[in-house]
Design a protein around this motif. Sequence first.
Motif, PDB file in Angstrom:
ATOM      1  N   GLN A 113       0.931  -1.363   0.073  1.00 30.91           N
ATOM      2  CA  GLN A 113      -0.025  -0.178  -0.023  1.00 30.91           C
ATOM      3  C   GLN A 113       1.136   1.382  -0.009  1.00 30.91           C
ATOM      4  OE1 GLN A 113      -3.943   0.541   2.363  1.00 30.91           O
ATOM      5  NE2 GLN A 113      -2.409   1.765   3.489  1.00 30.91           N
ATOM      6  N   LEU A 114       0.526   2.088  -0.792  1.00 28.44           N
ATOM      7  CA  LEU A 114       1.337   3.532  -0.985  1.00 28.44           C
ATOM      8  C   LEU A 114       0.466   4.657  -0.523  1.00 28.44           C
ATOM      9  CD1 LEU A 114       3.399   3.145  -4.469  1.00 28.44           C
ATOM     10  CD2 LEU A 114       3.988   2.429  -2.002  1.00 28.44           C
ATOM     11  N   GLY A 115       1.065   5.305   0.337  1.00 27.64           N
ATOM     12  CA  GLY A 115       0.237   6.584   0.962  1.00 27.64           C
ATOM     13  C   GLY A 115       1.177   7.911   0.632  1.00 27.64           C
ATOM     14  N   THR A 116       1.911   7.838   1.164  1.00 28.34           N
ATOM     15  CA  THR A 116       2.667   9.221   1.334  1.00 28.34           C
ATOM     16  C   THR A 116       3.254   9.431  -0.267  1.00 28.34           C
ATOM     17  OG1 THR A 116       3.450   9.158   3.580  1.00 28.34           O
ATOM     18  CG2 THR A 116       4.869  10.676   1.944  1.00 28.34           C
ATOM     19  N   ARG A 117       3.907   8.375  -0.821  1.00 25.89           N
ATOM     20  CA  ARG A 117       4.001   8.684  -2.072  1.00 25.89           C
ATOM     21  C   ARG A 117       2.829   8.959  -3.422  1.00 25.89           C
ATOM     22  NH1 ARG A 117       7.569   9.812  -5.983  1.00 25.89           N
ATOM     23  NH2 ARG A 117       5.874  11.320  -6.156  1.00 25.89           N
ATOM     24  N   MET A 118       1.815   8.818  -2.958  1.00 29.21           N
ATOM     25  CA  MET A 118       0.415   9.132  -3.505  1.00 29.21           C
ATOM     26  C   MET A 118       0.019  10.462  -3.238  1.00 29.21           C
ATOM     27  SD  MET A 118      -0.199   6.952  -5.757  1.00 29.21           S
ATOM     28  CE  MET A 118       0.049   5.150  -6.179  1.00 29.21           C
ATOM     29  N   VAL A 119       0.272  10.858  -1.851  1.00 23.09           N
ATOM     30  CA  VAL A 119      -0.088  12.408  -1.655  1.00 23.09           C
ATOM     31  C   VAL A 119       0.803  13.286  -2.586  1.00 23.09           C
ATOM     32  CG1 VAL A 119       0.059  14.077   0.171  1.00 23.09           C
ATOM     33  CG2 VAL A 119      -0.439  11.678   0.625  1.00 23.09           C
ATOM     34  N   ALA A 120       2.034  12.724  -2.676  1.00 24.00           N
ATOM     35  CA  ALA A 120       3.252  13.629  -3.682  1.00 24.00           C
ATOM     36  C   ALA A 120       2.953  13.418  -4.937  1.00 24.00           C
ATOM     37  CB  ALA A 120       4.490  13.468  -2.972  1.00 24.00           C
ATOM     38  N   SER A 121       1.733  13.016  -5.344  1.00 22.87           N
ATOM     39  CA  SER A 121       1.456  12.765  -7.036  1.00 22.87           C
ATOM     40  C   SER A 121       0.900  13.916  -7.453  1.00 22.87           C
ATOM     41  CB  SER A 121       0.637  11.213  -7.183  1.00 22.87           C
ATOM     42  OG  SER A 121      -0.614  11.480  -6.686  1.00 22.87           O
ATOM     43  N   LYS A 122       0.713  13.933  -9.138  1.00 20.10           N
ATOM     44  CA  LYS A 122       0.235  14.981  -9.711  1.00 20.10           C
ATOM     45  C   LYS A 122      -1.206  15.027  -9.470  1.00 20.10           C
ATOM     46  CE  LYS A 122       4.075  15.848 -13.082  1.00 20.10           C
ATOM     47  NZ  LYS A 122       4.257  15.942 -14.385  1.00 20.10           N
ATOM     48  N   GLU A 123      -2.011  13.848  -9.359  1.00 20.10           N
ATOM     49  CA  GLU A 123      -3.388  13.849  -9.335  1.00 20.10           C
ATOM     50  C   GLU A 123      -3.880  13.815  -7.661  1.00 20.10           C
ATOM     51  OE1 GLU A 123      -2.091  11.350 -12.862  1.00 20.10           O
ATOM     52  OE2 GLU A 123      -1.313  11.652 -10.792  1.00 20.10           O
ATOM     53  N   SER A 124      -3.133  13.913  -6.970  1.00 19.77           N
ATOM     54  CA  SER A 124      -3.257  14.040  -5.624  1.00 19.77           C
ATOM     55  C   SER A 124      -4.137  15.506  -5.606  1.00 19.77           C
ATOM     56  CB  SER A 124      -2.167  14.028  -4.708  1.00 19.77           C
ATOM     57  OG  SER A 124      -2.619  14.502  -3.158  1.00 19.77           O
ATOM     58  N   PRO A 125      -5.100  15.536  -4.743  1.00 20.23           N
ATOM     59  CA  PRO A 125      -5.827  16.956  -4.550  1.00 20.23           C
ATOM     60  C   PRO A 125      -5.187  17.723  -3.770  1.00 20.23           C
ATOM     61  CG  PRO A 125      -7.124  15.226  -3.543  1.00 20.23           C
ATOM     62  CD  PRO A 125      -5.917  14.417  -4.172  1.00 20.23           C
ATOM     63  N   VAL A 126      -4.200  17.395  -3.085  1.00 21.13           N
ATOM     64  CA  VAL A 126      -3.918  18.443  -1.930  1.00 21.13           C
ATOM     65  C   VAL A 126      -3.059  19.595  -2.377  1.00 21.13           C
ATOM     66  CG1 VAL A 126      -3.624  16.371  -0.237  1.00 21.13           C
ATOM     67  CG2 VAL A 126      -1.529  17.172  -1.471  1.00 21.13           C
ATOM     68  N   HIS A 127      -2.816  20.501  -1.600  1.00 20.16           N
ATOM     69  CA  HIS A 127      -2.217  21.892  -2.030  1.00 20.16           C
ATOM     70  C   HIS A 127      -0.646  21.436  -2.369  1.00 20.16           C
ATOM     71  CE1 HIS A 127      -0.461  25.810  -2.161  1.00 20.16           C
ATOM     72  NE2 HIS A 127      -1.814  26.345  -2.390  1.00 20.16           N
ATOM     73  N   ASP A 128       0.017  22.029  -3.401  1.00 20.91           N
ATOM     74  CA  ASP A 128       1.252  21.874  -3.650  1.00 20.91           C
ATOM     75  C   ASP A 128       2.222  22.171  -2.314  1.00 20.91           C
ATOM     76  OD1 ASP A 128       0.926  21.150  -6.263  1.00 20.91           O
ATOM     77  OD2 ASP A 128       1.083  23.134  -7.296  1.00 20.91           O
ATOM     78  N   ASN A 129       1.784  23.032  -1.645  1.00 28.96           N
ATOM     79  CA  ASN A 129       2.868  23.190  -0.565  1.00 28.96           C
ATOM     80  C   ASN A 129       2.915  21.938   0.352  1.00 28.96           C
ATOM     81  OD1 ASN A 129       2.664  25.957  -1.062  1.00 28.96           O
ATOM     82  ND2 ASN A 129       1.454  26.787   0.542  1.00 28.96           N
ATOM     83  N   TRP A 130       2.193  21.305   0.563  1.00 32.72           N
ATOM     84  CA  TRP A 130       2.189  19.828   1.222  1.00 32.72           C
ATOM     85  C   TRP A 130       3.017  18.910   0.254  1.00 32.72           C
ATOM     86  CZ3 TRP A 130      -2.337  16.574   3.410  1.00 32.72           C
ATOM     87  CH2 TRP A 130      -1.995  15.467   4.289  1.00 32.72           C
ATOM     88  N   LYS A 131       2.597  18.865  -1.045  1.00 31.14           N
ATOM     89  CA  LYS A 131       3.609  18.043  -1.758  1.00 31.14           C
ATOM     90  C   LYS A 131       5.008  18.499  -1.839  1.00 31.14           C
ATOM     91  CE  LYS A 131      -0.299  17.486  -5.052  1.00 31.14           C
ATOM     92  NZ  LYS A 131      -0.765  17.258  -6.348  1.00 31.14           N
ATOM     93  N   GLN A 132       5.510  19.715  -1.847  1.00 29.62           N
ATOM     94  CA  GLN A 132       6.616  20.254  -1.901  1.00 29.62           C
ATOM     95  C   GLN A 132       7.388  19.970  -0.513  1.00 29.62           C
ATOM     96  OE1 GLN A 132       8.672  21.001  -4.564  1.00 29.62           O
ATOM     97  NE2 GLN A 132       6.739  20.378  -5.587  1.00 29.62           N
ATOM     98  N   ALA A 133       6.411  20.071   0.454  1.00 30.72           N
ATOM     99  CA  ALA A 133       7.029  19.851   1.851  1.00 30.72           C
ATOM    100  C   ALA A 133       7.698  18.210   1.830  1.00 30.72           C
ATOM    101  CB  ALA A 133       6.123  19.895   2.718  1.00 30.72           C
ATOM    102  N   ILE A 134       6.919  17.509   1.283  1.00 25.83           N
ATOM    103  CA  ILE A 134       7.136  16.165   1.224  1.00 25.83           C
ATOM    104  C   ILE A 134       8.652  15.954   0.371  1.00 25.83           C
ATOM    105  CG2 ILE A 134       6.801  13.762   0.259  1.00 25.83           C
ATOM    106  CD1 ILE A 134       3.674  14.420   0.993  1.00 25.83           C
TER     107      ILE A 134
END
Length: 311
Positions: A192-213
């Motif tokens: 199961q992949l969680g954090t890797r999917m948070v930092a994907s292009k299709e993830s709906p979260v804000h880019d700030n969180w993706k870049q923090a990862i």
Amino acid sequence: MFNTRLTQALGIDIPVVQAPMGWIARSQLASAVSNAGGLGVIETSSGELDIIKGEIGKMRELTDKPFAVNIAQAFVRDPDVVPFIIDQGVKFVTTSAGSPERFTDQLKTAGLTVYHVVPSLSAALKAVECGVDGLVVEGAEGGGFKNPKDVASLVLLPLIRAHLDVPIIAAGGFHDGATLAAAIALGADGIQLGTRMVASKESPVHDNWKQAIVNAKETDTVFLSRFAPPALRALRTERTTRLEKDPAQSGMADFGDPKALYFGGDMEAAIPLTGQVCGRITAVESVADILAKVKAEYELALNRVSTASKA
């Protein structure tokens, strides 16, 4: 290429399941995972059941591939959620944050496959006794809600496999093809992949969180609320560092405004649930590219093992 009990049971090409993260695991991300050959999962832990029902409907429009729904029991108090999932023709459900006794019989009687999330051997034994078809074995490296008595995947996964022969999805610390190969070697049937999917292009979260990862080191997560469960693993911020220094403080009581973080990009507005693999993620990539790399890296890992065994 892949032939595990997970790919056989679910009809997926790659034994990779996307984690059911609250507010994140909705149709935009889940359909991308399913279309790329893995298993997308719709969450219920946000508690927004009216919206989630619409998201399940959207999945039928966005993919013709298998997908699943997670029932996070501590956050889902509407008993009608189970009949709704059954009526939607969903074939695979994971249950978590509660006892496997609650919904397993009802779901299995309707013909669904049920896996339960477990953080310990005792929980795994209980879940199998309750009749689940398989387990999501969750090590303490992963982000989100955790067992306060944390056990790493490298210990937990082979321990549970030594006692049980049901299919296992390994969660916590998994990120790529090499860790998929390791999981299978330790007895899992997929990851199961969680954090890797948070930092994907299709993830709906804000880019700030993706870049923090992307910018995080392997030491940049904190383990919170060990003495005020539920425990949480999250990205280090000013808020989470303050909570870390008071282990008796409940992270849930001081969770903050998740939508301001998730979609507004305010990293101090709430607790950014994130796993230790943040230290290995170097770019925001599409789900299709992530899963393609998993396949390629898996091959390389098998070749390394094969070469070493012949040396």
